[in-house]
Write a protein that holds these residues in place. Sequence first.
Motif, short mmCIF file in Angstrom:
data_model
loop_
_atom_site.label_atom_id
_atom_site.label_comp_id
_atom_site.label_asym_id
_atom_site.label_seq_id
_atom_site.Cartn_x
_atom_site.Cartn_y
_atom_site.Cartn_z
N SER A 46 0.83 -1.20 0.00
CA SER A 46 0.00 0.00 0.00
C SER A 46 0.87 1.26 0.00
N GLU A 47 1.95 1.23 0.81
CA GLU A 47 2.85 2.38 0.82
C GLU A 47 3.54 2.55 -0.52
N ALA A 48 3.96 1.42 -1.11
CA ALA A 48 4.59 1.50 -2.43
C ALA A 48 3.62 2.04 -3.46
N LEU A 49 2.37 1.59 -3.36
CA LEU A 49 1.37 2.09 -4.29
C LEU A 49 1.13 3.58 -4.08
N ASP A 50 1.07 3.99 -2.80
CA ASP A 50 0.90 5.42 -2.51
C ASP A 50 2.07 6.23 -3.06
N GLN A 51 3.28 5.70 -2.88
CA GLN A 51 4.45 6.41 -3.37
C GLN A 51 4.45 6.49 -4.89
N GLN A 52 4.09 5.38 -5.54
CA GLN A 52 4.04 5.40 -7.00
C GLN A 52 2.95 6.35 -7.50
N THR A 53 1.83 6.34 -6.79
CA THR A 53 0.76 7.26 -7.17
C THR A 53 1.20 8.71 -7.00
N ALA A 54 1.90 8.97 -5.88
CA ALA A 54 2.39 10.33 -5.64
C ALA A 54 3.41 10.73 -6.70
N CYS A 84 4.70 11.00 4.88
CA CYS A 84 5.63 10.96 6.02
C CYS A 84 4.96 11.32 7.34
N ASP A 85 3.64 11.48 7.31
CA ASP A 85 2.88 11.78 8.52
C ASP A 85 3.43 13.01 9.24
N ALA A 86 3.67 14.07 8.46
CA ALA A 86 4.17 15.32 9.01
C ALA A 86 3.02 16.32 9.13
N PHE A 192 11.44 10.97 12.20
CA PHE A 192 11.04 10.34 10.96
C PHE A 192 11.89 9.09 10.71
N SER A 193 11.30 8.11 10.06
CA SER A 193 12.03 6.87 9.77
C SER A 193 12.96 7.08 8.57
N ASP A 194 13.91 6.15 8.43
CA ASP A 194 14.83 6.23 7.29
C ASP A 194 14.08 6.12 5.97
N LYS A 195 13.04 5.29 5.97
CA LYS A 195 12.26 5.13 4.75
C LYS A 195 11.55 6.42 4.38
N GLN A 201 13.79 12.35 -0.14
CA GLN A 201 14.89 12.50 -1.09
C GLN A 201 14.41 12.30 -2.52
N ASN A 202 13.54 11.34 -2.73
CA ASN A 202 12.99 11.12 -4.06
C ASN A 202 12.19 12.34 -4.53
N PHE A 203 11.41 12.90 -3.61
CA PHE A 203 10.65 14.11 -3.96
C PHE A 203 11.59 15.29 -4.26
#
Length: 446
Positions: A46-54, A84-86, A192-195, A201-203
Amino acid sequence: MLGRRNVRSFTEKQIELATTFADQAGMAIENVRLFDQVQARTRELSEALDQQTATFDVLRSISRSPGELEPVFQAILGHATRLCDANYGAMWLKDGECFRNAAFHGVLATAYIEMWRSATVGQAAPMGRIAQSRKPLQIADLREDRTYLDGHPLTLAAVNVAGIHTLALVPMLKDDEFIGAISIYRKEIRPFSDKQIELVQNFASQAVIAIENARLVNELRQRTDDLSETLEQQTATANVLKVISRSTFDLKTVLQTLVESAARMCEADQALITRQIGGKFIRTEAYGFSSEFMDYVKDVPVDPDRGTVPGRALLEGKILHIPDVLADTDYTWPEAQRLGEFRSIVGVPMLREGAPIGVMVLTRSEVRPFTDKQIELVTTFADQAAIAIENMRLFERRPRPGPPPKPRARRLNRHAPRRRPRVMQPSRRVARPRLPTWRSRRFSPP
């Protein structure tokens, strides 16, 4: 494990039953483990999908807004803070020694934002540290950071004004050059977690791509606009030269064409030429001015002084550009300004051998200064006007041809004897036959 308080052994049936319960417990534990694995995998997917969608959404924003960064930055910060739940995020771009805010997501205190706009970031500040290290930085509790303990204004404002406790900063790098940063904040102490930092960083990389893409698109647009403008200028110049060639001795037509072309090409509302007639500088050819204005100024000669724009250009012999004539203290002809309704004005002298022989003036009804390119273009039209005036002056000064000379009559001497015409007389000689000689015979003499 089963036990008894007294000494009494378990029967084989009881042991068999306990074994069955143990097997069931093992199965339950395994099911829970598998369920937890499935849940963890589902969360990862789900997180990967959210990241890909983003990522897809950010790339779509880049493709839909070529050359525009605000929609892209807003999309990046929105996804970064959500994933990142910020509580909120910000993007900063390096501008000399300062950092300007490019975008915000969430509600940050206005006082904190205003402080960033005018602040100079030192090397000890968090932003200064990542600018030097070019690596992500996380501060779990800003109140324990040395900049807060040393009383740095920005860190104090972050904690006391914006309520920030946990901070993560990720640099934006272009060919290892630091150009800005993305920051995400939490109001509570929760690192924040490393992930999550890797995701930011990708953003940040996508933001750098968007900035570079916008730069290339804007350069292409600027180049296209420059070429279009150059082509339009060349076309206008060709039209003017055509008019000059067709109306070589019609100076008024040539100057009227020049003044209209200059106004149109330089986006001016009005234009006017002042030139010398009868020893005085008079306003002659005009474009865009009202008849009331022209009636007011047409008979007023222009003197070389600082009170008017043509007069000042004649006095100084150089280009004069006034962004707002009402703010110019040397301008002393308010009635002409009221009738002409102009604010921004540029005056270019028409020079002959370094001396002004007239002035070309362009005006705008609003406060909108002329660009350097437009002033350069006006200068070109003013030079063409000066050439046309000089050609007419030389044409008028050329030596005019006189009447053709009368043919000279031949004078006769009445005392000279007249000659009689010679009359050919017939010859009286009788033609005699020619006797053959020995040389004419075909045989040899005896």
